[in-house]
Design a protein around this motif. Sequence first.
Motif, short mmCIF file in Angstrom:
data_model
loop_
_atom_site.label_atom_id
_atom_site.label_comp_id
_atom_site.label_asym_id
_atom_site.label_seq_id
_atom_site.Cartn_x
_atom_site.Cartn_y
_atom_site.Cartn_z
N TYR A 89 8.03 -1.00 -11.80
CA TYR A 89 7.15 -1.45 -12.88
C TYR A 89 6.78 -0.22 -13.70
N SER A 90 6.66 -0.40 -15.00
CA SER A 90 6.31 0.73 -15.88
C SER A 90 5.24 0.32 -16.88
N MET A 91 4.50 1.33 -17.34
CA MET A 91 3.47 1.13 -18.36
C MET A 91 3.29 2.42 -19.13
N GLN A 92 3.27 2.32 -20.44
CA GLN A 92 3.07 3.51 -21.27
C GLN A 92 1.59 3.88 -21.29
N LEU A 93 1.30 5.15 -21.12
CA LEU A 93 -0.07 5.64 -21.14
C LEU A 93 -0.50 5.85 -22.58
N ASP A 99 0.81 -1.21 0.00
CA ASP A 99 0.00 0.00 0.00
C ASP A 99 0.85 1.27 0.00
N LYS A 100 2.16 1.12 0.16
CA LYS A 100 3.05 2.28 0.19
C LYS A 100 3.72 2.53 -1.16
N ALA A 101 3.34 1.79 -2.18
CA ALA A 101 3.94 1.98 -3.50
C ALA A 101 3.65 3.39 -4.01
N VAL A 102 4.62 3.97 -4.73
CA VAL A 102 4.53 5.34 -5.24
C VAL A 102 4.35 5.29 -6.76
N LEU A 103 3.36 6.04 -7.25
CA LEU A 103 3.09 6.08 -8.69
C LEU A 103 3.44 7.45 -9.26
N THR A 104 4.24 7.46 -10.32
CA THR A 104 4.57 8.70 -11.02
C THR A 104 4.20 8.59 -12.49
N LEU A 105 4.03 9.76 -13.11
CA LEU A 105 3.73 9.84 -14.54
C LEU A 105 4.76 10.77 -15.16
N ASN A 139 3.87 9.60 -25.90
CA ASN A 139 3.16 8.93 -24.81
C ASN A 139 3.90 9.11 -23.48
N ALA A 140 3.16 9.46 -22.44
CA ALA A 140 3.73 9.53 -21.10
C ALA A 140 3.85 8.11 -20.53
N THR A 141 4.65 7.96 -19.48
CA THR A 141 4.92 6.64 -18.91
C THR A 141 4.65 6.63 -17.41
N PHE A 142 3.89 5.63 -16.96
CA PHE A 142 3.69 5.39 -15.54
C PHE A 142 4.86 4.58 -15.00
#
Length: 347
Positions: free
Chosen positions: A326-330, A215-221, A314-317
């Motif tokens: 972990y990454s994913m292209q938006l 639950d402490k994972a950090v998400l950036t874009l 495309n931006a990337t998560f």
Amino acid sequence: MKINKIFFLGLALLLAACSADDATQEHQSSGILSFSTTIENFEGEDITRTNFAGNAFENGDKIKLKIICPFSTHTEFGETTYGNSFDAFWLLKWDTNQWANIVAKDSFDINGDYSPSSSPNIYERYEAQQTPYVYTAQTWSEEQIFIAGSGTRVEQYSNVFHANQTKPADYKASDLMWAQTIQQTGSYNVHLSFKHVMAALLVTINDSTNLGISDKAVLTLEGMPDIDQAEVIVGDYYAAKSKVNSNNYGYKSKHSCTQAENGTVIGVAVVDDSQNKSYTKALSDISQDGIYKAYNAGSKTYRLIVPPCALSNNATFWLRDGEKRYSMQLTQTTFEAGKLYKVKMTI
């Protein structure tokens, strides 16, 4: 002239006795002027996100109100605060289900005397002049004071965008709300229908392979317009008719726009001391190397306010959980004002 004044005062008392629509969020019944308020939801979401409960403004939320009479050559009542606030803004805060004046204990230097002061009292204004009135309101989060290149002291009440939205206050501050109401004559019952002028993302993490994302994972874009700490500017078609402004650094310089741009984000403010003025820089002219950090809403969901824009790439998560990455292209490259985009990030 005495007959006219008596007539307008009678009109004020009559209108003050009227009640607002019960469907609106609030009704300010004290004083001469009254406001009723509604909030439009993000398109794609069942509830508005002005607060995290999802249903209302919260105590302490602030708006600045600009009144312009575009077809009058005179400065009408309400168009000026007689030097008691910069750009003749009326400054209000949400307080127990109504809009109240900001007071000295709120710790803002409203009148520019280098000490906390109260905002001018909008509820003392008699606005019954027979000319169209335009009431434009928007949320703001910070008081910014600076000395311009010419030595002029400039104060502004700014809605500042935060690239780091991990704190609730910074997420809310980035969610800019705007409303505009046109009255055929000065009124004592003004309805403000606020809309979101930014876009929003709701990201759900789907841990399909049971990797145990905490639950402490950090998400950036990454790859978004670089507007961290910038004042976001919403266009106002009537700003060109504003009669009270802070020289070349004020409302008219930054918010004037075409009729098609009215009520839309037209860019961010730039202070240019070499030209002794402020102006608005379009989002399309801003580099797209910004990194936004999302608010962790719990249960593997994240929220992020983004400007309405079109990305060239495309931006990337990126999801960072301790040493895991972990990454994913938006796939979404265009973001429209007032829309919520739901995204699923599968791990």
